[in-house]
Write a protein that holds these residues in place. Structure first.
Motif, PDB file in Angstrom:
ATOM      1  N   THR B  38       0.718  -1.150  -0.043  1.00 48.29           N
ATOM      2  CA  THR B  38       0.098  -0.131   0.023  1.00 48.29           C
ATOM      3  C   THR B  38       0.836   1.234   0.136  1.00 48.29           C
ATOM      4  O   THR B  38       0.591   2.341  -0.757  1.00 48.29           O
ATOM      5  CB  THR B  38      -1.044  -0.047   1.395  1.00 48.29           C
ATOM      6  OG1 THR B  38      -1.802  -1.143   1.197  1.00 48.29           O
ATOM      7  CG2 THR B  38      -1.967   1.284   1.222  1.00 48.29           C
ATOM      8  N   TYR B  73      -6.427   6.156  -8.284  1.00 49.15           N
ATOM      9  CA  TYR B  73      -6.138   5.466  -6.914  1.00 49.15           C
ATOM     10  C   TYR B  73      -7.554   4.873  -6.508  1.00 49.15           C
ATOM     11  O   TYR B  73      -8.318   5.691  -6.147  1.00 49.15           O
ATOM     12  CB  TYR B  73      -5.517   6.451  -6.021  1.00 49.15           C
ATOM     13  CG  TYR B  73      -5.229   5.787  -4.538  1.00 49.15           C
ATOM     14  CD1 TYR B  73      -4.859   4.475  -4.882  1.00 49.15           C
ATOM     15  CD2 TYR B  73      -5.621   6.308  -3.533  1.00 49.15           C
ATOM     16  CE1 TYR B  73      -4.326   4.023  -3.266  1.00 49.15           C
ATOM     17  CE2 TYR B  73      -5.086   5.836  -2.243  1.00 49.15           C
ATOM     18  CZ  TYR B  73      -4.618   4.486  -2.213  1.00 49.15           C
ATOM     19  OH  TYR B  73      -4.245   4.163  -0.924  1.00 49.15           O
ATOM     20  N   PRO B  75      -8.294   2.900  -3.317  1.00 48.90           N
ATOM     21  CA  PRO B  75      -7.780   2.074  -1.905  1.00 48.90           C
ATOM     22  C   PRO B  75      -8.549   0.949  -1.662  1.00 48.90           C
ATOM     23  O   PRO B  75      -9.533   0.661  -2.180  1.00 48.90           O
ATOM     24  CB  PRO B  75      -7.728   3.254  -0.969  1.00 48.90           C
ATOM     25  CG  PRO B  75      -8.959   4.136  -1.411  1.00 48.90           C
ATOM     26  CD  PRO B  75      -9.071   4.018  -2.922  1.00 48.90           C
ATOM     27  N   ASN B  77     -10.221   0.188   1.065  1.00 50.32           N
ATOM     28  CA  ASN B  77     -11.675   0.204   1.596  1.00 50.32           C
ATOM     29  C   ASN B  77     -12.330   1.070   0.598  1.00 50.32           C
ATOM     30  O   ASN B  77     -13.691   1.456   0.708  1.00 50.32           O
ATOM     31  CB  ASN B  77     -11.429   0.817   2.929  1.00 50.32           C
ATOM     32  CG  ASN B  77     -11.090   2.508   2.811  1.00 50.32           C
ATOM     33  OD1 ASN B  77     -10.969   3.002   1.876  1.00 50.32           O
ATOM     34  ND2 ASN B  77     -11.023   2.779   4.124  1.00 50.32           N
ATOM     35  N   LEU B  78     -12.188   1.438  -0.773  1.00 50.92           N
ATOM     36  CA  LEU B  78     -12.701   1.956  -1.449  1.00 50.92           C
ATOM     37  C   LEU B  78     -12.966   3.554  -1.106  1.00 50.92           C
ATOM     38  O   LEU B  78     -12.830   4.436  -2.181  1.00 50.92           O
ATOM     39  CB  LEU B  78     -13.945   1.537  -2.036  1.00 50.92           C
ATOM     40  CG  LEU B  78     -13.942  -0.097  -2.267  1.00 50.92           C
ATOM     41  CD1 LEU B  78     -15.353  -0.679  -2.556  1.00 50.92           C
ATOM     42  CD2 LEU B  78     -13.127  -0.388  -3.589  1.00 50.92           C
ATOM     43  N   ALA B  79     -13.201   3.866  -0.273  1.00 50.36           N
ATOM     44  CA  ALA B  79     -13.540   5.341   0.395  1.00 50.36           C
ATOM     45  C   ALA B  79     -14.252   6.010  -0.873  1.00 50.36           C
ATOM     46  O   ALA B  79     -14.117   7.012  -1.109  1.00 50.36           O
ATOM     47  CB  ALA B  79     -11.861   5.907   0.235  1.00 50.36           C
ATOM     48  N   LEU B  80     -15.479   5.644  -1.168  1.00 51.50           N
ATOM     49  CA  LEU B  80     -16.239   6.272  -1.568  1.00 51.50           C
ATOM     50  C   LEU B  80     -16.784   7.451  -0.822  1.00 51.50           C
ATOM     51  O   LEU B  80     -16.915   7.592   0.468  1.00 51.50           O
ATOM     52  CB  LEU B  80     -17.429   5.696  -1.894  1.00 51.50           C
ATOM     53  CG  LEU B  80     -17.300   4.412  -3.255  1.00 51.50           C
ATOM     54  CD1 LEU B  80     -18.387   3.320  -2.916  1.00 51.50           C
ATOM     55  CD2 LEU B  80     -17.019   5.394  -4.595  1.00 51.50           C
ATOM     56  N   PHE B  81     -17.261   8.627  -1.336  1.00 52.86           N
ATOM     57  CA  PHE B  81     -17.762   9.771  -0.675  1.00 52.86           C
ATOM     58  C   PHE B  81     -19.162   9.559  -0.119  1.00 52.86           C
ATOM     59  O   PHE B  81     -19.893   9.486  -0.838  1.00 52.86           O
ATOM     60  CB  PHE B  81     -17.558  11.018  -1.270  1.00 52.86           C
ATOM     61  CG  PHE B  81     -16.407  11.118  -2.110  1.00 52.86           C
ATOM     62  CD1 PHE B  81     -15.207  11.056  -1.320  1.00 52.86           C
ATOM     63  CD2 PHE B  81     -16.232  11.904  -3.245  1.00 52.86           C
ATOM     64  CE1 PHE B  81     -13.959  11.524  -1.914  1.00 52.86           C
ATOM     65  CE2 PHE B  81     -15.135  12.032  -3.886  1.00 52.86           C
ATOM     66  CZ  PHE B  81     -13.843  12.010  -3.055  1.00 52.86           C
ATOM     67  N   PRO B  82     -19.362   9.156   1.411  1.00 52.04           N
ATOM     68  CA  PRO B  82     -20.403   8.720   1.667  1.00 52.04           C
ATOM     69  C   PRO B  82     -21.867   9.728   1.390  1.00 52.04           C
ATOM     70  O   PRO B  82     -23.064   9.358   1.261  1.00 52.04           O
ATOM     71  CB  PRO B  82     -20.334   8.190   3.197  1.00 52.04           C
ATOM     72  CG  PRO B  82     -19.188   9.340   3.596  1.00 52.04           C
ATOM     73  CD  PRO B  82     -18.442   9.432   2.403  1.00 52.04           C
ATOM     74  N   LEU B 126     -23.526   3.934   0.787  1.00 47.45           N
ATOM     75  CA  LEU B 126     -23.907   3.100   1.906  1.00 47.45           C
ATOM     76  C   LEU B 126     -24.701   1.923   1.503  1.00 47.45           C
ATOM     77  O   LEU B 126     -25.079   1.029   2.278  1.00 47.45           O
ATOM     78  CB  LEU B 126     -24.120   3.799   3.100  1.00 47.45           C
ATOM     79  CG  LEU B 126     -22.775   4.440   3.937  1.00 47.45           C
ATOM     80  CD1 LEU B 126     -23.469   5.380   5.050  1.00 47.45           C
ATOM     81  CD2 LEU B 126     -21.925   3.420   4.355  1.00 47.45           C
TER      82      LEU B 126
END
Lengths: 252, 346
Positions: B38, B73, B75, B77-82, B126
């Motif tokens: 990572t 990129y 990551p 945990n995907l890190a989508l904007f919730p 989510l």
């Protein structure tokens, strides 16, 4: 059932409570000037509108609350944002604010009475104080819990630090911000009320002190009712917004 | 000229890392957790500091902040904007660039269609399933038309069927968009399925690079050994001996090993689980050394024993059932034996 019983049940309970109050007061258990019935309190409330300019005083208190709350929120948001952007500022400010956050705002009233005098600046400053500190606190601690990778991804997508703050961090802090505002909303009313009791010549707080000096228990009770209803309504407003946001995101 | 070139990239995790990636290549970086995979991706994306140099098409990008590198990129945990709908998540990178609303819409539509997620545009992250989130995150990274796409264990949380499906889609995307990909994983099957080449990484270094077949030919038992730390030692050739074997000198060790035509005799790699530890002198005579226990760590169910042969340090790993804790005392003298076929010469 369902939604309707959610509303109907509390109302039924409230009616029952008022009814018991009325019966208890009329039963002669205590003299009516010490423990007036609900109907007496209600009539006193209506009379106060004409006699004591209740509406005007209520408006004055509300304006003080809204002004102090608005200014405090703006200050809290500003300090919180800078603290997120500039880590030095946060390191410097966070311990101070943590300490200030345990001081009850009403304890500042005597001090401010001496420093700024008994004028409109007094309720404004006290309410501002109690509205900015929890907000700042929640922003900084909320920012710590936000997934760092979300901010990193935003950077790789082309956002500079300021944009990340505006587009990603602050909106995601909305739940923490709103839960602070919810807390502050009730506190703003209470703090303003106390400041008026101690130092002002107008507003609900002044009226309650005035009513105390003439032993008008019915009016005192009426004013307490108004205060708690206002606190409750204000608080509920933010709770509803908070829930709406969380629901929309699918978090609840 | 390689499309991406890393030269002596070093930071708190990476150690003098060198790697070349060709244009439109899918490079799978394979390593156990903690190998630095990572951190490697974050260095390329500009999200962590490093010394050394990373070049894209021959030009160093070290001084560029992440927002100027044009690297996609995704990551782990995907890190989508919730707080944004799927469509707004994907459009974000374009809106920043100040494109017209129509251009943004068109491009977002194209990328969503490519990943088959058009029907999800009004949903919030989510509320999506794992596979749907995966696609949304990949779409968001691709929308800015990056030259390089960095994927951190993108398929590790998906079931096999979905994994194969998204693997195939990634290959399709590579062809359609002409994008180079670096794909980090600890799963050998994933690396084989998707990678044109596989870079084996451990302890902040790239140990070796090659196609799956090449790695097998190098007798790196990557299937089982990748889970353990590797001993990487500098070496020099002493002599070639019959039966395709060589004698090499690695600091205090003289090892017998197999070799290939391409071996440059610069380094040997020995997986730590192939450094066998015993208290009595083994009957086999080849690659046996006397060693002293320097340190013992218990990591989950694995003993990680650090040994010294004179001045040279070696790591040996063994499962917890093999030894009593009381047997592995620091300072104790033991024997180690390394089978010839597990000594890989690079």
């Amino acid at each position: 059932m369902g939604a309707s019983s959610k509303i109907v049940k509390p109302i039924l309970f409230l009616c029952l409570l008022i009814l018991s109050w009325e019966i208890l007061a009329r039963s002669g258990i205590a003299p009516s000037y010490l423990f007036p019935s609900f109907s007496t309190v209600f009539v006193e409330l209506i009379e106060a509108i004409y006699r004591d300019q209740l509406a005007t005083n209520y408006a004055i208190t509300m304006i003080r609350v809204l002004a102090g709350f608005g200014a405090g929120t703006a200050l809290g948001l500003f300090m919180g944002s800078i603290s997120i952007l500039v880590s030095k500022f946060r390191e410097f400010l966070y311990p101070i604010i943590s300490f200030l956050s345990v001081i009850p705002a009403v304890a500042l009233v005597p001090l401010l009475m001496i420093w700024v005098g008994m004028n409109e600046a007094l309720p404004l400053l006290t309410v501002m104080f109690c509205s900015s500190i929890p907000l700042f606190y929640n922003i900084v601690s909320g920012a710590r819990q936000i997934d760092k990778e979300i901010l990193e991804v935003a950077r790789t997508l082309g956002a500079d630090r300021k944009r990340v703050l505006r587009d990603i961090l602050l909106p995601q802090l909305a739940p923490s911000i709103l839960s602070a505002l919810k807390l502050e909303a009730g506190m703003a009313w209470r703090t303003c009320f106390v400041a008026e009791m101690l130092a002002m010549g107008s507003g609900l707080g002044y009226m309650i002190i005035d009513a105390e000096s003439t032993l008008n228990v019915a009016l005192i009770m009426a004013l307490i009712l108004i205060l708690s209803l206002s606190c409750y309504a204000f608080q509920t407003l933010f709770e509803v917004i908070e829930l709406r946001i969380l629901r929309r995101w699918g978090a609840r | 000229m390689p499309h991406i070139a890393l030269r002596n990239v070093t930071n708190f995790i990476l150690k003098n890392l060198n790697m070349d990636i060709l244009d439109q290549e899918i490079m799978a970086v394979l390593g156990r957790s903690g190998a630095g995979k990572t951190t490697l991706l974050k260095a390329i994306a500009g999200l962590v500091e490093y010394s050394g140099s990373i070049m894209m098409d021959g030009k160093p990008i070290d001084d560029l902040p992440p927002e100027k590198r044009n690297v996609g990129y995704v990551p782990q945990n995907l890190a989508l904007f919730p707080h944004m709908k799927v469509e707004d998540n994907i459009a974000y990178g374009l809106k920043i660039r100040g494109l017209s609303e129509r251009a943004v819409k068109e491009r977002v539509r194209y990328v969503m269609d490519l990943l088959d997620i058009l029907h999800l545009r009004d949903r919030y992250p989510l509320t999506l399933s794992g596979g749907e989130r995966q696609r949304a995150a990949i779409a968001r990274a691709l929308v800015i038309d990056p030259k390089l796409l960095l994927l951190d264990e993108p398929l590790s949380n998906l079931n096999v069927g979905l994994r194969l499906q998204i693997s195939a889609e990634l290959k399709k995307i590579r062809r359609e968009l002409g994008v180079t990909m670096i794909y980090v994983t600890h799963n050998v099957d994933e690396a084989r399925e998707l990678g044109d080449r596989i870079a084996v990484m451990d302890d902040g270094k790239i140990i070796t690079v090659g196609s799956y077949e090449e790695l097998l030919a190098k007798r790196m038992n990557i299937l089982s050994d990748i889970l353990y730390p590797h001993n990487v030692l500098k070496c020099s050739l002493i002599e070639k001996i019959p039966e395709g074997l060589v004698k090499v000198r690695c600091r205090d060790l003289t090892l017998i090993a197999t070799f290939e035509d391409r071996s440059r005799f610069s380094k040997v790699v020995i997986p730590s689980n192939r450094v066998y530890l015993s208290f009595e002198k083994p009957r086999i005579r080849v690659n046996v050394f006397k060693a002293k226990i320097i340190d013992v760590k218990l990591n989950r169910n694995i003993y990680e024993v650090t040994l010294s042969v004179n001045e040279t340090l070696l790591k040996s790993t063994a499962s917890i059932e093999r030894f009593n804790p009381s047997e592995l005392k620091i300072g104790k003298s033991v024997y180690i034996q390394i089978p010839i076929r597990y000594v890989t010469i690079l």
